[in-house]
Design a protein around this motif. Structure first.
Motif, PDB file in Angstrom:
ATOM      1  N   GLN A 151      53.231  34.695  47.878  1.00 47.91           N
ATOM      2  CA  GLN A 151      52.856  35.384  46.649  1.00 47.91           C
ATOM      3  C   GLN A 151      52.164  34.426  45.687  1.00 47.91           C
ATOM      4  OE1 GLN A 151      56.085  37.313  44.474  1.00 47.91           O
ATOM      5  NE2 GLN A 151      54.704  37.834  42.799  1.00 47.91           N
ATOM      6  N   CYS A 165      43.000  37.771  44.687  1.00 51.10           N
ATOM      7  CA  CYS A 165      44.065  37.514  43.719  1.00 51.10           C
ATOM      8  C   CYS A 165      43.481  37.723  42.329  1.00 51.10           C
ATOM      9  CB  CYS A 165      44.529  36.072  43.895  1.00 51.10           C
ATOM     10  SG  CYS A 165      45.503  35.418  42.546  1.00 51.10           S
ATOM     11  N   ASP A 214      52.944  40.467  42.230  1.00 49.51           N
ATOM     12  CA  ASP A 214      51.581  40.526  42.760  1.00 49.51           C
ATOM     13  C   ASP A 214      51.134  39.085  42.994  1.00 49.51           C
ATOM     14  OD1 ASP A 214      49.138  41.489  43.484  1.00 49.51           O
ATOM     15  OD2 ASP A 214      48.632  42.330  41.524  1.00 49.51           O
TER      16      ASP A 214
END
Lengths: 293, 583
Positions: free
Chosen positions: B438, B455, B388
């Motif tokens: 990323q 994020c 993630d």
């Protein structure tokens, strides 16, 4: 009454049309347009350029824009040229025009600049055209007023009044009625304008007293409440400065007095209820007379 | 253009005078006399329609919301704006805790007055470092044509943003004092707490109709500061100076008649808090990740520690050269690349015959022995696991470069972000991070522009020793608009100073889990003599043993907690007042 996206689009397209802009491409979501000189002067904020054109008599080069109303309803645009010489000149300026955007505000200003004073004549109807007699036209003065009821807050009303210069009759929503008719800036053939009974000043005075009378029938609770707030505020600063003014020191006293006066003036400025009536636009409308001859 | 007006009044007491603006009439007369020029009917119609769409038909309905295309204000912000407009009548202290959007609230109020035509001339005074940020926000989010003050002529614009320091100086000062401002907004208004300062006197002299004071910390030390702020807005709201002292103060930090004070305050001040419940903050999870250094890395750490201590003793505690030593000690917990550069720079500064060179070379040789970076490997492992987006913060440029290379070699896409980049590059990096990469590796958390709501993972590769900087890092990710719970990972190498610092910041100050709304106030009070950072430096350099450090951390933590408690005790009387009775 906020404009919907559709209304914004209609507004812009009508403006572009009325100012003779050249439409290059159009979809339900956008329009690409080369501005007319009139529109360019109002919309592109280039006073120096136009000053130059006016002084030298050069053929003006107007700007091209893509105005976007709904991104989802338009075909993809051609990509910008690669950065490099000529990039600035050849790229297409894209702008979203939505309610509340700076650009729409500019269109509003442009409409104001070019749509404040008119002198118009109703186009002849069929009966009129086939008649051998000259048709009598009656002059009306149409005035679109804005009334501001202001204290520390504000409310507005628009009143579109029209007064017959022949009879002195006053009609409300006059402008709305005019917008449904076909009008021309030129006096049609076979028409004569009836002599006015009112002077301009008299017409204005009648409109003013009409609107004033109307306003006086309104509930003025807002103004009474504002006055109460104002008095409360004055009492508050009175109590504060009265204490400070007890000083023996003249210099301090003088500066306190000045402060006190400033604060009082600010409160008046902020709270004092007032009603201001201004005119957004106005003009003469010559209509087929319904007045008794 | 002269306004040709007439005021009439009716026979009975008028509640509001009517003023007719007759400028239109002389223009119409003139055009009639010359028979033109006359305008186009379509434009006449468009003008009428435009005016109709803009008419403000009620006193109280918020108009500005329909005009904001690039902003969706949160419920508490709309509520605040409404209250300021309708109850406080445009004069208020906005005292939300940090991060709840005081600027948005001020923008809404300003926009409403502009839309209603109640304000035109507006002055916004903010710290110099925030001028451009304010200008950008007002333009982009609110469509307000605000201008940053640069030259003297800029003052003639309608909405001007300037720094207080500029505004209060000649020749600007006189210019501003001659003016009348429909609205005055002051950011960081707690700097106006002292009546005797030129700032305060300048603001008292300015003539303004509406006025907003923005501050996250309306009281820092003393109740009289609050009194002074309120006097700027509404003199007499809390009575005269002596009334205030008699009615509301026991001790300068201790109020009396709290209920009454609260109810008076609630008429001029609004304070939203994160804890209010109606404000949507997600949860925050913190995980400390302990690491064991490899033998080679530990050897370097011990080598550097010994070097630092020796040098410090040789220098007899000379504070000026202390900083580079502390840096060295901290860098060794981050990456060998960071230590290396500092060592080389240190060596360059030494006279050629200094015995220090030999010691430095010894350390450099130790660096050569190190084949892998334990922390970097752990970080990579974490990132691969979470699969993630994640932002990694480090204090050091060299560590940032090392990590970029290291990740690239492992096929992990990462982008850098640092203070030295210009605006365009920063925006570009942010776009890359949002859409392509990323990982973002950042050396800077402060300043404008980093909004990382997309994020919700954050790795502290190393930690700043200044709690404010840690809070800034967290604030980039854990802010309004963040839809997910936020996960924070702190990498900590066992048996090093890092372990102690993390212990202090996490266990003692509870920095990561709590929201310390008033961290700056607590630190300001705690740091009367020395900054917390400096105290930590001294502690590290002078400690004889691990036990020593532990005891020191304990005592610093205790004094923080004590001050935090007194600050919290001051809070109740700036809470919301009890709801006014329903009308």
């Amino acid at each position: 009454m906020v404009m919907s996206a559709k209304q914004v689009q209609q507004f812009v397209l009508r403006y572009l049309d009325a100012t003779n802009c050249h439409l290059i491409e159009k979809s339900p979501g956008h329009v690409i347009v080369k501005l007319s000189p009139q529109a360019d002067r109002e919309l592109t904020n280039r006073p120096y350029y136009w000053g130059f054109v006016d002084r030298t008599g050069t053929e003006p080069e107007t700007m091209k824009f893509c105005f976007i109303f709904d991104k989802d309803k338009m075909p993809p645009l051609p990509p910008d040229p690669p950065p490099g010489p000529g990039y600035i000149a050849h790229r297409l300026l894209k702008e979203e025009v939505t309610y509340g955007s700076r650009r729409l505000d500019q269109f509003f200003q442009a409409a104001k600049a070019g749509g404040s004073y008119v002198n118009l004549f109703e186009l002849p109807n069929a009966e009129q055209k086939s008649s051998n007699f000259s048709t009598p036209y009656e002059q009306w003065l149409g005035v679109n007023m804005k009334i501001e009821f202001a204290c520390d807050m504000k409310r507005e009303e628009i009143h579109a009044l029209g007064i017959s210069m022949v009879t002195g009759d006053i009609i409300e929503q006059f402008c709305d009625n005019m917008l449904t008719r076909k009008m021309s800036p030129r006096l049609p053939a076979n028409v004569h304008v009836l002599r006015s009974a009112l002077t301009l000043t008299k017409a204005r005075n009648q409109l003013e007293s009409y609107i004033e009378k109307k306003i006086r029938t309104y509930d003025d609770e807002w103004a009474v409440e504002a006055k109460i707030r104002f008095d409360d505020e004055i009492a508050r600063i009175d109590s504060y400065y009265e204490g400070l003014l007890k000083t023996e020191d003249d210099e301090i006293k003088k500066s306190v007095e000045e402060q006190y006066a400033n604060r009082k003036q600010e409160l008046t400025w902020q709270y004092e209820p007032r009603i201001r009536i201004s005119v957004m636009n106005c003009g003469f409308f010559h209509l087929r007379s319904v007045a008794k001859q | 253009m002269s306004i040709n007006s007439a005021t009439t009044s009716r026979s009975k007491q008028p509640s509001a005078p009517i003023e007719f603006d007759r400028t239109w009439f002389s223009e119409l007369e003139e055009r009639t006399a010359k028979n033109g020029p006359w305008d186009d009917f379509t434009l006449f119609a468009l003008n009428y329609e435009a005016e109709q769409s803009q008419v403000v038909s009620t006193f109280d309905e918020l108009q500005c919301l329909t005009q904001l295309n690039n902003l969706s204000p949160l419920p508490h912000q709309i509520e605040t704006a409404t209250k300021v407009l309708h109850e406080m009548r445009g004069r208020a202290i906005l005292a939300d805790e940090v991060g709840l959007g005081k600027t948005i609230e001020a923008g809404l109020i300003l926009k409403e007055y502009l839309v209603r035509g109640l304000a035109r001339k507006v002055l916004i005074l903010v710290p110099a470092s925030l001028v451009l940020q304010w200008v950008r926000e007002l333009n982009q989010k609110f469509g307000i044509a605000a201008v940053a003050q640069k030259k003297e002529y800029t003052w003639h614009y309608d909405v001007v943003v300037a720094s207080m320091d500029t505004a209060k100086r000649d020749p600007h000062k006189d210019l501003l004092l001659q003016n009348e401002y429909d609205m005055l907004i002051i950011d960081e208004a707690h700097k106006l707490k002292n009546k005797k300062t030129t700032n305060y006197q300048f603001i008292t002299q300015l003539r303004k109709k509406y006025c907003l004071l923005l501050t996250a910390t309306p009281i820092q030390n003393d109740l009289s500061e609050l009194y002074n702020l309120i006097t700027l807005l509404k003199p007499g709201q809390l009575g005269g100076v002596s009334d205030f002292a008699a009615n509301f103060i026991v001790d300068k930090r201790l109020p009396k008649n709290e209920d009454q004070l609260q109810s008076e305050l609630s008429k001029v001040m609004i304070r939203n808090r994160r804890s209010d419940g109606n404000i949507g903050f997600t949860k925050r999870f913190v995980k400390n990740v302990p690491l064991t250094l490899s033998d080679e890395e530990m050897a370097l750490y011990n080598g550097v520690t010994a070097f630092v201590k020796d040098r410090y003793n040789e220098l007899n505690g000379d504070m000026s050269s202390m900083l580079s030593l502390v840096t060295l000690q901290r860098e060794v917990c981050s990456s060998r690349d960071a230590v290396f550069l500092t060592l080389i720079n240190l060596s360059k500064k030494m006279p050629e015959d200094s015995p220090i060179h030999a010691k430095i070379w010894e350390l450099v040789n130790m660096i050569r022995q190190i084949k892998a970076n334990t922390k970097a490997e752990k970080a990579l492992e974490l990132i691969e696991e979470m699969n993630d987006k994640v932002i990694i913060f480090t204090e050091y440029r060299q560590t940032q470069d090392y990590l970029l290379n290291f990740f690239r070699s492992k096929n992990m896409v990462a982008v850098p972000y640092r203070g030295g980049m210009n605006r365009g590059k920063k925006d570009w990096m942010m776009d890359l991070f949002r859409n392509r990469a990323q990982v973002m590796i950042a050396t800077e958390a402060g300043g404008e522009g980093i909004n990382l709501q997309f994020c919700h993972n954050m790795i502290n590769f190393d930690l700043p020793w200044n709690p404010m900087r840690v809070e800034q890092r967290i604030g980039r990710v854990h802010r309004l608009g963040q839809m997910n719970d936020v996960k924070i990972y702190n990498l900590s190498t066992s048996g090093t100073i890092e372990e102690h610092i993390l212990n202090l910041l996490h266990e003692k100050i509870n920095l990561f889990e709590l929201v310390i709304g008033q961290l700056d106030v607590i630190l300001e009070r705690m740091e009367k003599q020395d900054s917390l950072e400096k105290r930590l430096y001294k502690m590290m350099l002078e400690s004889k043993s691990d036990e020593d450090i532990r005891a020191n951390v304990e005592s610093i933590g205790k004094s923080f907690q004590d001050i935090a408690k007194t600050v919290a005790d001051n809070e109740p009387f700036i809470q919301d007042a009890p709801q006014e009775e329903a009308q």
